[in-house]
Design an enzyme around this catalytic site. Sequence first.
Site, short mmCIF file in Angstrom:
data_model
loop_
_atom_site.label_atom_id
_atom_site.label_comp_id
_atom_site.label_asym_id
_atom_site.label_seq_id
_atom_site.Cartn_x
_atom_site.Cartn_y
_atom_site.Cartn_z
N GLY A 192 71.78 -44.94 -1.35
CA GLY A 192 71.07 -46.20 -1.21
C GLY A 192 69.57 -46.00 -1.12
O GLY A 192 69.08 -44.89 -0.84
N GLN A 193 68.82 -47.07 -1.34
CA GLN A 193 67.37 -46.93 -1.41
C GLN A 193 66.74 -46.57 -0.06
O GLN A 193 65.78 -45.80 -0.01
CB GLN A 193 66.74 -48.20 -1.98
CG GLN A 193 67.07 -49.47 -1.26
CD GLN A 193 66.62 -50.71 -2.03
OE1 GLN A 193 66.11 -50.63 -3.14
NE2 GLN A 193 66.81 -51.88 -1.43
N ALA A 242 76.39 -49.95 4.15
CA ALA A 242 76.73 -51.37 4.29
C ALA A 242 77.24 -51.92 2.97
O ALA A 242 77.02 -51.35 1.90
CB ALA A 242 75.50 -52.17 4.72
N THR A 296 69.74 -57.45 9.08
CA THR A 296 69.14 -58.31 8.07
C THR A 296 68.68 -59.65 8.62
O THR A 296 69.21 -60.14 9.63
CB THR A 296 70.16 -58.57 6.93
OG1 THR A 296 69.64 -59.51 6.01
CG2 THR A 296 71.45 -59.12 7.50
N ASP A 297 67.72 -60.27 7.91
CA ASP A 297 67.30 -61.63 8.25
C ASP A 297 68.38 -62.65 7.94
O ASP A 297 68.31 -63.80 8.39
CB ASP A 297 66.02 -61.98 7.48
CG ASP A 297 66.20 -61.96 5.97
OD1 ASP A 297 66.88 -61.04 5.46
OD2 ASP A 297 65.67 -62.86 5.29
N TYR A 340 78.05 -62.41 4.06
CA TYR A 340 77.21 -61.24 4.30
C TYR A 340 76.50 -61.34 5.65
O TYR A 340 76.53 -60.40 6.46
CB TYR A 340 76.18 -61.11 3.18
CG TYR A 340 75.14 -60.04 3.41
CD1 TYR A 340 75.48 -58.69 3.35
CD2 TYR A 340 73.82 -60.38 3.70
CE1 TYR A 340 74.52 -57.71 3.57
CE2 TYR A 340 72.86 -59.41 3.91
CZ TYR A 340 73.22 -58.06 3.85
OH TYR A 340 72.27 -57.11 4.07
N LYS A 369 77.19 -58.91 8.91
CA LYS A 369 76.09 -58.09 9.44
C LYS A 369 75.82 -58.43 10.91
O LYS A 369 75.51 -57.53 11.71
CB LYS A 369 74.83 -58.29 8.61
CG LYS A 369 74.89 -57.68 7.21
CD LYS A 369 75.02 -56.16 7.25
CE LYS A 369 73.72 -55.50 7.65
NZ LYS A 369 73.82 -54.00 7.61
#
Length: 291
Positions: free
Chosen positions: A11-12, A61, A102-103, A126, A130
Amino acid sequence: MRRILVTGQGGQLAAALATALPPRGFEAITTGRPAFDFDAPASVGAAVATARPDAVVNCAAWTAVDAAEDNEPAAFRANALGPGLVAAACAASGIPLIQISTDYVFDGAKGAPYVESDSPNPLSAYGRTKLAGEWSALAGNPQTLVLRTAWVYAAAGHNFLRTMLRLGAERPELRVVADQHGAPTAAPDLADAIAAILSRIRYDGWHDSHRGVFHATGSGTTTWHGFAEAIFGSTGLHPVLTAITTADFPTRACRPADGRLDCSRLDRTFGIRLPPWREGLARVLHARLAA
């Protein structure tokens, strides 16, 4: 604290951490499938035990936001049950866990940047999974720090920047949503912030003030349309950008209309503030175009 286990290999953010951690004196150990797989729960504890890390950063994730609407049980295993497994393994070893969130845990209706104590109200599968992952990570290990971020992108991987560059080379006009607000966050900048958090914990030890939820995004805000304008303003691509509304571009999952995050707690606790998002974009674009 020297050895950091980073999950979500490939992943990034995991890739950015593999680059950011060694200059600060850490050994970055990355892991992913099949050695570390939330669909094989025993592999999680085994991976942590084998690596013998001094801390774990869980980047693994389910990130396919729209696909989660039709695959919520699978997203729940990855985003909710998975962090609980990681937290339990960390607790057994007495080590800190940084859990990435995450937002999307918010509905975007506040009309101002969210602080960590604001009540979540996710609009999507999602976001729900999360948020459940935040709870399971915090419940499973007393040394857990949840880091909520937003609009993460990098020179590689699947992200908005890469999509815009690809589409901008293929099409003369792009229609981009202009009524969703947030803060683009360069993966290298987020990785640097995580490395700085770990450095602080290494030198000062774990304190109760480190536990809980923190927000970390690029400084400043924009819209997806504004982000696209900034991307193309720094490249040789010049598609016509047409501003549209969320209603003009329906998606399977609902996104928060205003996912701005107040990151002052991170600054107060660790003295860390991510750079302005335009600066992060310039660095990532330079890396991308030089590749």
